[in-house]
Motif scaffolding. Structure first.
Motif, PDB file in Angstrom:
ATOM      1  N   GLU A 149       0.823  -1.208   0.000  1.00 21.68           N
ATOM      2  CA  GLU A 149       0.000   0.000   0.000  1.00 21.68           C
ATOM      3  C   GLU A 149       0.859   1.261   0.000  1.00 21.68           C
ATOM      4  N   THR A 150       2.021   1.188  -0.668  1.00 19.89           N
ATOM      5  CA  THR A 150       2.923   2.333  -0.690  1.00 19.89           C
ATOM      6  C   THR A 150       2.862   3.104  -1.996  1.00 19.89           C
ATOM      7  N   ILE A 280       4.369 -10.030   4.430  1.00 20.11           N
ATOM      8  CA  ILE A 280       5.016  -8.770   4.795  1.00 20.11           C
ATOM      9  C   ILE A 280       5.552  -8.127   3.524  1.00 20.11           C
ATOM     10  N   THR A 281       5.148  -6.862   3.266  1.00 21.41           N
ATOM     11  CA  THR A 281       5.487  -6.205   1.998  1.00 21.41           C
ATOM     12  C   THR A 281       6.100  -4.832   2.245  1.00 21.41           C
ATOM     13  N   PRO A 282       7.430  -4.717   2.173  1.00 22.76           N
ATOM     14  CA  PRO A 282       8.047  -3.392   2.174  1.00 22.76           C
ATOM     15  C   PRO A 282       7.972  -2.786   0.766  1.00 22.76           C
ATOM     16  N   GLY A 307       7.375   2.514   2.918  1.00 25.86           N
ATOM     17  CA  GLY A 307       6.449   1.992   3.908  1.00 25.86           C
ATOM     18  C   GLY A 307       6.474   0.484   4.006  1.00 25.86           C
ATOM     19  N   LEU A 308       5.626  -0.007   4.886  1.00 21.34           N
ATOM     20  CA  LEU A 308       5.521  -1.435   5.145  1.00 21.34           C
ATOM     21  C   LEU A 308       4.051  -1.799   5.278  1.00 21.34           C
ATOM     22  N   THR A 309       3.664  -2.891   4.618  1.00 22.08           N
ATOM     23  CA  THR A 309       2.301  -3.410   4.716  1.00 22.08           C
ATOM     24  C   THR A 309       2.358  -4.833   5.253  1.00 22.08           C
ATOM     25  N   VAL A 310       1.510  -5.126   6.231  1.00 20.85           N
ATOM     26  CA  VAL A 310       1.444  -6.460   6.822  1.00 20.85           C
ATOM     27  C   VAL A 310       0.023  -6.986   6.658  1.00 20.85           C
ATOM     28  N   MET A 318     -11.627 -13.883   6.384  1.00 22.33           N
ATOM     29  CA  MET A 318     -11.434 -12.718   7.256  1.00 22.33           C
ATOM     30  C   MET A 318      -9.955 -12.372   7.303  1.00 22.33           C
ATOM     31  N   ALA A 319      -9.611 -11.101   6.980  1.00 23.11           N
ATOM     32  CA  ALA A 319      -8.215 -10.694   6.910  1.00 23.11           C
ATOM     33  C   ALA A 319      -8.008  -9.364   7.625  1.00 23.11           C
ATOM     34  N   VAL A 320      -6.776  -9.167   8.088  1.00 23.19           N
ATOM     35  CA  VAL A 320      -6.349  -7.925   8.729  1.00 23.19           C
ATOM     36  C   VAL A 320      -5.215  -7.342   7.898  1.00 23.19           C
TER      37      VAL A 320
END
Length: 346
Positions: A149-150, A280-282, A307-310, A318-320
């Protein structure tokens, strides 16, 4: 009374009771024939036949709760805002002599508890498609970003008509867009923002996508006839190790509807699949010449963000998602923004 008389009397009483019960007996009606919903597996999972037709239907969507936050006051006097969204998708498909016929409706409802508390219903996408021909209002090819999401590399919801050729390892498409009230007028308002408006114009998009084993390449070009400017984008995706590496580059000749964030930009991300549940997505992106003058030409300051997206699969359906980005643009204050999202897909 002798035994014979008693037996005869008992038999007569039993006959009378049996006759009364026979007269009141309920005979169940024969069940009417029913047509059960049949599974339609010709177009993938989740489809079923509409009873009495050869049209297949699929219903899906999601429910989302999200909190956006920033260390700047970007929501009036507040630096955070919560909202809830519901998305309902209805897809119909059938085979015809002219190819596969598709109808797609995606309805959104946004409830913003940090704002007006009103629910805003709108069509996010609604289109029809017959074979390679597609017409309607939908997210265009610029909306395809990279993992995480960067990145900020475009995306529009436009009313369009397109033709798409799909092969085994090669896809190509061309699309004509209606661009209404999106022409750059060269007017800067009191807040220093560009003012758009006036005119009903057209835009043209063309895309080529090729799959090369574990890698894929997208080449996208667009031209905004109202502003007489265009933009091109290349996006490369490849499986590397336990994750997916993606790189994207964009160049704009001047301000246009398709990409107006900067003259050129480079973005990259790596989606690392840590476990079956955790991803995990940097990511990072650089912007060159983010300013726009009164003629719609780019120039001025540069900027970057990282940024970083987890992502965590809490359970099936169901996801976070949690993301945070650091932003540093010349001439502006540095800031951090991001969001926390809970989403139930169905």
């Amino acid at each position: 009374m002798n035994i014979k008389s008693l037996l005869l009397g008992s038999a007569a009483a039993l006959a009378a009771v049996s006759g009364a019960q026979a007269a009141d007996a309920i005979i169940a009606a024969e069940p009417e024939p029913m047509e059960y919903v049949r599974v339609c597996d010709a177009f993938g999972t989740g489809f079923f036949y509409i009873p009495g037709t050869e049209t297949c239907l699929k219903i899906g969507g999601y429910v989302r709760f999200q909190v956006n936050a920033s260390d700047e006051d970007i929501y009036g006097d507040d630096n955070w805002n919560a909202f809830t969204r519901g998305r309902l998708e209805v897809v119909s498909k059938s085979d015809t002599e002219l190819g596969e016929l598709t109808g797609f409706i995606a309805l959104h409802g946004d409830a913003d508890n940090g704002g007006t508390d009103e629910v805003d219903f709108y069509f996010d996408e609604v289109y029809l498609q017959l074979g390679g021909f597609k017409a309607g209002t939908y997210l265009n090819w610029w909306d395809k970003g990279i993992n995480g999401e960067t990145d900020i590399i475009g995306g529009n919801r436009l009313t369009s008509i397109a033709y798409i050729y799909t092969g085994d390892a090669f896809t190509a498409g061309i699309q004509l867009d209606e661009l209404t009230n999106d022409e750059f007028t060269g007017v800067i308002d009191a807040d220093g923002d560009l003012v758009l408006g006036g005119g009903q114009n057209l835009g043209l998009e063309a895309i080529v996508t090729a799959s090369l084993g574990a890698a894929s390449v997208d080449l996208l070009g667009s031209y905004d006839f109202g502003n007489e400017e265009g933009a091109v984008r290349a996006l490369v995706s490849a499986d590397v190790g336990p994750g997916t590496l993606q790189l994207a580059g964009v160049w704009s000749s001047g301000y246009n509807v398709y990409y107006g964030a900067s003259e050129w930009t480079i973005a990259g991300s790596y989606a690392f699949k840590a476990t079956d549940r955790w991803t995990i997505t940097p990511g990072a992106q650089y912007f060159a010449n983010t300013g726009v003058d009164v003629d719609g030409d780019f120039g001025g300051d540069d900027g970057w963000r990282a940024g970083l997206t987890v992502d965590y699969a809490l359970t099936e359906g169901m996801a976070v998602k949690v993301t945070a980005n650091y932003n540093d643009f010349d001439g502006e204050d540095e800031f951090v923004n991001g969001f926390v999202r809970l989403q139930r897909n169905f």
